[in-house]
Design a protein around this motif. Sequence first.
Motif, PDB file in Angstrom:
ATOM      1  N   GLY A  33       7.580   4.999   5.936  1.00  0.00           N
ATOM      2  CA  GLY A  33       6.672   4.236   4.856  1.00  0.00           C
ATOM      3  C   GLY A  33       6.890   5.071   3.415  1.00  0.00           C
ATOM      4  N   TYR A  36      10.585   4.457   2.128  1.00  0.00           N
ATOM      5  CA  TYR A  36      10.780   2.927   1.566  1.00  0.00           C
ATOM      6  C   TYR A  36       9.921   2.754   0.340  1.00  0.00           C
ATOM      7  CZ  TYR A  36      12.951   1.940   6.245  1.00  0.00           C
ATOM      8  OH  TYR A  36      13.512   2.169   7.154  1.00  0.00           O
ATOM      9  N   THR A  37       8.921   3.388   0.169  1.00  0.00           N
ATOM     10  CA  THR A  37       8.341   3.253  -0.943  1.00  0.00           C
ATOM     11  C   THR A  37       8.927   3.781  -2.264  1.00  0.00           C
ATOM     12  OG1 THR A  37       6.126   3.158   0.395  1.00  0.00           O
ATOM     13  CG2 THR A  37       5.869   3.509  -2.126  1.00  0.00           C
ATOM     14  N   CYS A  38       9.329   4.896  -2.085  1.00  0.00           N
ATOM     15  CA  CYS A  38       9.713   6.037  -3.177  1.00  0.00           C
ATOM     16  C   CYS A  38      11.426   5.855  -3.609  1.00  0.00           C
ATOM     17  CB  CYS A  38       9.296   7.494  -3.129  1.00  0.00           C
ATOM     18  SG  CYS A  38       7.500   7.582  -3.022  1.00  0.00           S
ATOM     19  N   LEU A 154       3.422   2.816   8.809  1.00  0.00           N
ATOM     20  CA  LEU A 154       3.934   2.386   7.382  1.00  0.00           C
ATOM     21  C   LEU A 154       3.014   2.202   6.388  1.00  0.00           C
ATOM     22  CD1 LEU A 154       6.573  -0.309   8.711  1.00  0.00           C
ATOM     23  CD2 LEU A 154       7.169   1.914   7.780  1.00  0.00           C
ATOM     24  N   ALA A 155       2.024   2.051   6.736  1.00  0.00           N
ATOM     25  CA  ALA A 155       0.770   1.797   5.680  1.00  0.00           C
ATOM     26  C   ALA A 155       0.359   3.216   5.191  1.00  0.00           C
ATOM     27  CB  ALA A 155      -0.533   1.125   6.175  1.00  0.00           C
ATOM     28  N   ALA A 158       3.210   4.435   3.116  1.00  0.00           N
ATOM     29  CA  ALA A 158       3.134   3.732   1.845  1.00  0.00           C
ATOM     30  C   ALA A 158       2.178   4.402   0.881  1.00  0.00           C
ATOM     31  CB  ALA A 158       3.065   2.155   2.105  1.00  0.00           C
ATOM     32  N   GLY A 161       3.477   7.596  -0.472  1.00  0.00           N
ATOM     33  CA  GLY A 161       4.450   7.123  -1.461  1.00  0.00           C
ATOM     34  C   GLY A 161       3.815   6.663  -2.746  1.00  0.00           C
ATOM     35  N   GLY A 162       2.645   5.976  -2.603  1.00  0.00           N
ATOM     36  CA  GLY A 162       1.962   5.570  -3.796  1.00  0.00           C
ATOM     37  C   GLY A 162       1.634   6.480  -4.633  1.00  0.00           C
ATOM     38  N   SER A 236       8.490 -10.682   2.084  1.00  0.00           N
ATOM     39  CA  SER A 236       8.754  -9.495   1.003  1.00  0.00           C
ATOM     40  C   SER A 236       9.450 -10.151  -0.244  1.00  0.00           C
ATOM     41  CB  SER A 236      10.018  -8.805   1.911  1.00  0.00           C
ATOM     42  OG  SER A 236      11.088  -9.240   2.231  1.00  0.00           O
ATOM     43  N   SER A 255       1.062  -9.148  -2.915  1.00  0.00           N
ATOM     44  CA  SER A 255       0.569  -7.858  -2.223  1.00  0.00           C
ATOM     45  C   SER A 255      -0.358  -8.119  -1.272  1.00  0.00           C
ATOM     46  CB  SER A 255       0.275  -6.861  -3.285  1.00  0.00           C
ATOM     47  OG  SER A 255       1.226  -6.540  -4.253  1.00  0.00           O
ATOM     48  N   THR A 262       0.267  -7.063   7.368  1.00  0.00           N
ATOM     49  CA  THR A 262       0.186  -5.443   8.275  1.00  0.00           C
ATOM     50  C   THR A 262      -0.947  -5.492   8.978  1.00  0.00           C
ATOM     51  OG1 THR A 262       1.680  -4.830   6.513  1.00  0.00           O
ATOM     52  CG2 THR A 262       0.359  -3.336   7.859  1.00  0.00           C
TER      53      THR A 262
END
Length: 417
Positions: A33, A36-38, A154-155, A158, A161-162, A236, A255, A262
Amino acid sequence: MPNQSAAGFALLPPAGPQRTLAAAQLAGAVGDGAYYTCSALYFTRVVGMSPAALGLGLAVGWAIGSVAGVPLGHLADRRGPRRTAVALALGAAAVVAAFLVIRSYLPFLLAVCLYATAQSGVTAARQALVAGLVPRAERTGLLAHLQSTLNGGLAVGAAIGGIALTIGTRTAYLGAFVITMLGLLAGALLLRRLPEVPPAEPESGSGPRLAVLRDRRYAAVTLVNTVLLLRMPLLSLILPLWIAERAPGLGWLGSALFVLNTAAVLLFQVRAARDVTGLDSAVRAVRAAGVLLLLSCVVCGLSALDVPVWAIGAMLVAGAVLQVAGEMRQSAGSWQLGFDLAPPERIGQYQGFFGTGVAVARTLGPLLLTSLLLDGGLAGWLVFGGVFLAAGYAMGPVARWAARDRRPVPAPVVPAA
């Protein structure tokens, strides 16, 4: 005693190998997660790649990785799935460590190819571990737990990553990659705790080493499943673009629909899979998925009509609910079929082949669906829904043809830990 929800199903898989597999999945998913986010913004904003070059590199990497899943799955069958999964997870962690110092395109291209190859191999080897350590009747239930765990991890990743994206510095991005590397390392260490599944002994005169490449029946099941997996780009890619075109004021809804999907999988995938225990129940689940995905397409397509913005939003939410219901049924049915129709001594390579459907759907889906749905409007959605319905109903005869003359799959003998 296992934790139980009010609805009566286990929140956690049983203690032992199943729970260890779920813990390894969680660790890896947190890392995925964050990555993939970054990764896209890191390589474009910090390293300085163009979006086109990045996209080409990722496409090449995942194409190679999907092909590599079959021979790496075969390696897991012959050498043992636990040691193969651990080695590949460690290899993926080493590649992520290389991302910390990569500054040019060719090393990047090599690294993403190695990363995708290792990840595809880990998936195939982990599926072979499931087959070797878990009784046949419990596999689909475990895979449902693993899918829920995947979504939860993944959440979390993410969200990490956020934070890195919000800070926006090179150090923050590299910190997210370190989380990815640590997640892969933790997953490898957890997999090492599992009992080793003895390497499968090939049957005498059993044909070519990569027999799955000549198994037309299994290929037909994989093809039908790949058609159903074309649902993946809807959430997506297609719905965010559809919202931007039809209701720009609802840009936030894309979103929100992702979060809805999810959360639904996290909470209800286990329940959706609990009645899938054999070929017949798997076929029924896939057939129901085809119907639900058709209804989802019809409802989403109706938002192309001249209706108020609030009605567009309501239709898309209803369509997303129907889609995730179909997704969960399709996932449960396909897991059961993918295992039941594979020879027990070749689970790894067969699962590696079955998993290529995901890569094909993610690669071809955007190319096929952007024109069909965004330009075709309601008619395009109805055609696409009809494809889902046809695939859902085709799975029954195709799966029964594939099951003809197959040897029954014995229950696994779990080695002592």
